[in-house]
Structures are given as C-alpha cells and as structure tokens.
Design an enzyme around this catalytic site. Structure first.
Site, PDB file in Angstrom:
ATOM      1  N   GLU A  16       0.858  -1.186   0.000  1.00  0.00           N
ATOM      2  CA  GLU A  16       0.000   0.000   0.000  1.00  0.00           C
ATOM      3  C   GLU A  16       0.892   1.233   0.000  1.00  0.00           C
ATOM      4  OE1 GLU A  16      -3.330  -0.114   2.669  1.00  0.00           O
ATOM      5  OE2 GLU A  16      -2.919   1.932   3.351  1.00  0.00           O
ATOM      6  N   ALA A  53      -9.664  11.618   2.638  1.00  0.00           N
ATOM      7  CA  ALA A  53     -11.048  11.908   3.004  1.00  0.00           C
ATOM      8  C   ALA A  53     -11.494  13.187   2.304  1.00  0.00           C
ATOM      9  CB  ALA A  53     -11.150  12.058   4.516  1.00  0.00           C
ATOM     10  N   ARG A 109     -16.025   3.530   4.177  1.00  0.00           N
ATOM     11  CA  ARG A 109     -16.765   4.723   4.578  1.00  0.00           C
ATOM     12  C   ARG A 109     -15.808   5.908   4.570  1.00  0.00           C
ATOM     13  NH1 ARG A 109     -18.042   6.100  10.702  1.00  0.00           N
ATOM     14  NH2 ARG A 109     -15.815   6.508  10.537  1.00  0.00           N
ATOM     15  N   ALA A 126     -19.819   1.846   4.458  1.00  0.00           N
ATOM     16  CA  ALA A 126     -19.199   1.074   3.369  1.00  0.00           C
ATOM     17  C   ALA A 126     -20.199   0.066   2.786  1.00  0.00           C
ATOM     18  CB  ALA A 126     -17.954   0.367   3.885  1.00  0.00           C
ATOM     19  N   LYS A 292       8.227   3.655   1.046  1.00  0.00           N
ATOM     20  CA  LYS A 292       9.653   3.371   1.254  1.00  0.00           C
ATOM     21  C   LYS A 292       9.991   2.075   0.538  1.00  0.00           C
ATOM     22  CE  LYS A 292       9.432   5.000   6.033  1.00  0.00           C
ATOM     23  NZ  LYS A 292      10.227   6.161   6.243  1.00  0.00           N
TER      24      LYS A 292
HETATM   25  P1  FAD Z   1     -17.776   0.985   7.862  1.00  0.00           P
HETATM   26  O1  FAD Z   1     -17.640  -0.457   7.562  1.00  0.00           O
HETATM   27  O2  FAD Z   1     -18.874   1.732   7.187  1.00  0.00           O
HETATM   28  O3  FAD Z   1     -17.933   1.115   9.437  1.00  0.00           O
HETATM   29  C1  FAD Z   1     -17.836   2.370  10.113  1.00  0.00           C
HETATM   30  C2  FAD Z   1     -18.515   2.243  11.483  1.00  0.00           C
HETATM   31  O4  FAD Z   1     -19.939   2.175  11.324  1.00  0.00           O
HETATM   32  C3  FAD Z   1     -18.141   0.978  12.261  1.00  0.00           C
HETATM   33  O5  FAD Z   1     -18.123   1.298  13.611  1.00  0.00           O
HETATM   34  C4  FAD Z   1     -19.271   0.001  11.946  1.00  0.00           C
HETATM   35  O6  FAD Z   1     -19.460  -0.936  12.997  1.00  0.00           O
HETATM   36  C5  FAD Z   1     -20.458   0.928  11.810  1.00  0.00           C
HETATM   37  N1  FAD Z   1     -21.407   0.494  10.757  1.00  0.00           N
HETATM   38  C6  FAD Z   1     -21.100  -0.062   9.551  1.00  0.00           C
HETATM   39  N2  FAD Z   1     -22.225  -0.262   8.825  1.00  0.00           N
HETATM   40  C7  FAD Z   1     -23.250   0.178   9.581  1.00  0.00           C
HETATM   41  C8  FAD Z   1     -24.654   0.245   9.365  1.00  0.00           C
HETATM   42  N3  FAD Z   1     -25.201  -0.190   8.236  1.00  0.00           N
HETATM   43  N4  FAD Z   1     -25.418   0.794  10.378  1.00  0.00           N
HETATM   44  C9  FAD Z   1     -24.846   1.237  11.524  1.00  0.00           C
HETATM   45  N5  FAD Z   1     -23.508   1.192  11.768  1.00  0.00           N
HETATM   46  C10 FAD Z   1     -22.727   0.677  10.811  1.00  0.00           C
HETATM   47  N6  FAD Z   1      -9.524   5.896   5.202  1.00  0.00           N
HETATM   48  C11 FAD Z   1      -9.416   6.886   4.278  1.00  0.00           C
HETATM   49  O7  FAD Z   1      -9.983   7.961   4.473  1.00  0.00           O
HETATM   50  N7  FAD Z   1      -8.678   6.700   3.117  1.00  0.00           N
HETATM   51  C12 FAD Z   1      -8.043   5.527   2.857  1.00  0.00           C
HETATM   52  O8  FAD Z   1      -7.406   5.376   1.820  1.00  0.00           O
HETATM   53  C13 FAD Z   1      -8.134   4.462   3.812  1.00  0.00           C
HETATM   54  N8  FAD Z   1      -7.539   3.274   3.602  1.00  0.00           N
HETATM   55  C14 FAD Z   1      -7.744   2.227   4.459  1.00  0.00           C
HETATM   56  C15 FAD Z   1      -7.187   0.972   4.185  1.00  0.00           C
HETATM   57  C16 FAD Z   1      -7.430  -0.111   5.014  1.00  0.00           C
HETATM   58  C17 FAD Z   1      -6.847  -1.473   4.677  1.00  0.00           C
HETATM   59  C18 FAD Z   1      -8.243   0.058   6.181  1.00  0.00           C
HETATM   60  C19 FAD Z   1      -8.542  -1.108   7.080  1.00  0.00           C
HETATM   61  C20 FAD Z   1      -8.767   1.305   6.495  1.00  0.00           C
HETATM   62  C21 FAD Z   1      -8.528   2.402   5.645  1.00  0.00           C
HETATM   63  N9  FAD Z   1      -9.059   3.672   5.903  1.00  0.00           N
HETATM   64  C22 FAD Z   1      -8.908   4.691   4.998  1.00  0.00           C
HETATM   65  C23 FAD Z   1      -9.729   3.928   7.168  1.00  0.00           C
HETATM   66  C24 FAD Z   1     -11.243   3.732   7.113  1.00  0.00           C
HETATM   67  O9  FAD Z   1     -11.808   4.651   6.221  1.00  0.00           O
HETATM   68  C25 FAD Z   1     -11.744   3.936   8.536  1.00  0.00           C
HETATM   69  O10 FAD Z   1     -11.444   2.838   9.336  1.00  0.00           O
HETATM   70  C26 FAD Z   1     -13.175   4.375   8.679  1.00  0.00           C
HETATM   71  O11 FAD Z   1     -13.324   4.951   9.977  1.00  0.00           O
HETATM   72  C27 FAD Z   1     -14.181   3.253   8.568  1.00  0.00           C
HETATM   73  O12 FAD Z   1     -14.247   2.761   7.301  1.00  0.00           O
HETATM   74  P2  FAD Z   1     -15.016   1.376   7.037  1.00  0.00           P
HETATM   75  O13 FAD Z   1     -15.082   1.174   5.601  1.00  0.00           O
HETATM   76  O14 FAD Z   1     -14.446   0.306   7.896  1.00  0.00           O
HETATM   77  O15 FAD Z   1     -16.471   1.787   7.620  1.00  0.00           O
END
Ligand code: FAD
Length: 309
Positions: A16, A53, A109, A126, A292
């Site tokens: 990544e 973001a 998300r 998401a 890196k």
């Molecule tokens: P979701 O899966 O939507 O979850 C967010 C929160 O809402 C969780 O607490 C979940 O339990 C809750 N939730 C989910 N669905 C529902 C629903 N239907 N109803 C109620 N609650 C719900 N961030 C960036 O901005 N840019 C990046 O490039 C980036 N890259 C990443 C790469 C990886 C491998 C990982 C693991 C994370 C990355 N992130 C990035 C961070 C990520 O955007 C954050 O962790 C963010 O806070 C949550 O994203 P998510 O897709 O897990 O959210």
C-alpha cells in the site's frame, strides 16, 4: 486475474502506498527507478493507493494508479471513500477509474474529518457503497472491504461490527483487507468469529512495518485504539527518545542510535508477526509500504513472503 481469485488460489502479497503531497515526493515514488519501480522487483500481486477523506488528493491518487496500470507489472487497486461524495460524484469518479483501466477498489466509509459527525455525502457506510457500486457497475469492479479484528473504534460491539462485515459480503464484496492488529490472540478470535458468522471472503492482512517510534504510536492510538502487546511496548520503552518521540527537538544525546536500534528491533518484530499471521490460515499479506523501499524490501525478503509467488 481478479485479486480475489488469486487470494483463493494461493497466499497473496501486496503493498500500500499513499499519494505524496509534493512534486518531489511524486517524483520519488513514480519517477524512473523510483519507489514503485523498485517495489515491482519484489513481484507483488497488487499495489493499492490511499484516497484522502473528501477526495483531497484524488488527482495524485489517480496519477499513482495510472502509472501502476500502464507499467503492467501488477494490479492497481484504488481506495475509495464515501466522505463528501454524492452518488453522482461517485459514479463519475469510478467511471474515470474504469476509463483508466483501474477496476479494483477498496470500498470504505472513510475516516471522518475532524469535527464531522457523518460522511457529509449521500452514502453513510461502506455497506451502502458496496451495494451502490454493484447496482451501478455490476461486476466491473473487484471490491475489497475493510475488516477490523479489534472492532472499529466507533462500533457498538464487535458482534455488530462483524454483522456489518457480513452485510458487505452479502452486498457483493469480494475480499477483506484488515485494519492493523498487533494483538494476535484477538486476531485469531476474530477470524474464527467471522467464519462462524458465515463470512467466507478471503482475508488479506494489513501489516504496518514497525520502523519509527512516533509513527507506530500515532498509527495505534490517533484513530484506531489498537492494543499494543507488551513485547512491542518494551521495544518502544527500551529505545524511548526523551522527552518524547514526538518532540521535534529532543534533548536525548543518543537520538540517532536509538532510532537505528528501534528500527532493527521493529523489523524483527514485524517479521515475527508475519510468521504468526501466515500460520493463522489467512489468504494474503498487505504491507503498508509507507512509500519506502529499503526497509520494506528487507522485511519482504527476510520473512520469505517474496517466495510465495
Ligand atoms: P464501515 O464499515 O462503514 O464502518 C464504520 C462504522 O460504522 C463501524 O463502527 C461500523 O461498525 C459501523 N457500521 C457499519 N455499517 C453500519 C450500518 N449499516 N449501520 C450502523 N452502523 C454501521 N480511510 C481513508 O480515508 N482513506 C483511505 O485510503 C483508507 N484506507 C484504508 C485501508 C485499510 C486497509 C483500512 C482497514 C482502512 C482504511 N481507511 C482509509 C480507514 C477507514 O476509512 C476507517 O477505518 C473508517 O473509519 C471506517 O471505514 P469502514 O469502511 O471500515 O467503515
């Protein structure tokens, strides 16, 4: 070949990177004999690029992915978030990726910018983004989704978080990329729990190399609330830079030596962690390369991941 199919067939391995803010940084990453060219020599299955973001770095994100696509050595994967994006905007941006030959995405998300309480866009989670992409683009994208072995920091319970992960699968996700997790007992518990919940998607494990004290603490605590095992805390304490690793002008006479020793211990810790993960029944290792090469290449070679392919 779809990355999800690679992960079903054999252990995958990927990197990544993030889009640099400056032209100098872009040249270092994407220029001739730059970091990307060097990372290719390690033969990863894919390289993913983060997405700021609110789409703040969309141009640079596309520039990085476009190079990976044109070089044709491995698959480019874009991260993509709901933050500040309308449905129309999402459609336009995703079509643009497809037009550039980029058809793999990590549907997120997104981290909420400071002070925000929601995504400020048309989609809130998401799960909704995965559903929307499938509705609008059918099977044109291979879709990865995030999984949080310790539970997302804002989840109401680990069980609720796992049920949302199942929903991502039901909505059409192809594989899982995990949030960093140093707590191996928790990881094994989560892996069992998701399989028991009927989640059969391949799991590609995100690993942050331990190279720098401040960055390690920052990554663990600034957003994610990750548990740091005693062994990792000991490494940090043994090489603590006084007054603290975040101070721009430390008064510690041994700063350079401590940084060097910390990195050595951190690389060894990371390699051991990769061994533990590989023994868990996972499907891929996704290394945060942090733009890196040298330290990352050492981890890849000494851990033996480079021999997976
Ligand atoms: P979701 O899966 O939507 O979850 C967010 C929160 O809402 C969780 O607490 C979940 O339990 C809750 N939730 C989910 N669905 C529902 C629903 N239907 N109803 C109620 N609650 C719900 N961030 C960036 O901005 N840019 C990046 O490039 C980036 N890259 C990443 C790469 C990886 C491998 C990982 C693991 C994370 C990355 N992130 C990035 C961070 C990520 O955007 C954050 O962790 C963010 O806070 C949550 O994203 P998510 O897709 O897990 O959210």
């Amino acid at each position: 070949m779809k990355i999800s199919d690679v992960l079903k067939e054999r252990m995958g391995f990927s990197f990544e990177v993030f889009p640099p803010k400056t032209d100098v940084g872009m040249e270092k990453l994407c220029g001739k004999d730059g970091v990307l060219d060097k990372l290719y020599t390690l033969k990863p299955d894919y390289i993913s690029c983060t997405y700021g973001a609110g789409g703040t770095n969309v141009g640079k994100n596309l520039e990085v992915l476009d190079k990976i696509q044109k070089d044709g050595v491995c698959t480019p994967v874009t991260h993509f978030t709901c933050i500040g994006n309308t449905k129309e905007g999402i459609k336009e941006q995703l079509q643009n990726y497809l037009d550039h030959g980029i058809n793999h995405m990590l549907a997120l998300r997104g981290d909420l910018p400071f002070g925000w309480t929601g995504t400020g866009g048309d989609l809130h989670y998401a799960t909704e983004l995965v559903k929307f992409v499938r509705q609008e683009f059918g099977d044109k994208f291979t879709i990865a989704v995030a999984g949080s072995p310790e539970g997302h920091i804002a989840c109401r319970s680990l069980e609720a978080d796992i049920s949302f992960l199942k929903q991502k699968q039901d909505n059409g996700a192809d594989y899982i990329m995990t949030q960093l997790c140093w707590d191996m007992d928790q990881f094994r518990y989560w892996l069992d729990a998701i399989r028991n919940a009927g989640i059969w998607l391949p799991v590609d494990v995100g690993i942050m190399p331990i190279l720098d004290q401040a960055a390690t603490i920052n990554m663990a605590l600034s957003r994610n609330g990750c548990v740091m095992p005693r062994e990792l805390c000991e490494i940090i304490s043994k090489h603590w830079i006084f007054p603290n690793p975040f101070d721009k002008e430390p008064f510690d006479a041994a700063v350079e030596q401590k940084k060097k020793d910390f990195k050595e211990a951190g690389i060894e810790y990371t390699i051991n962690q990769i061994d533990e993960y590989r023994a868990c029944g996972i499907n891929g290792i996704h290394l945060y390369a942090l733009n890196k090469y040298d330290d990352v290449a050492r981890i890849v070679k000494e851990s033996g991941i480079v021999d997976l392919i």
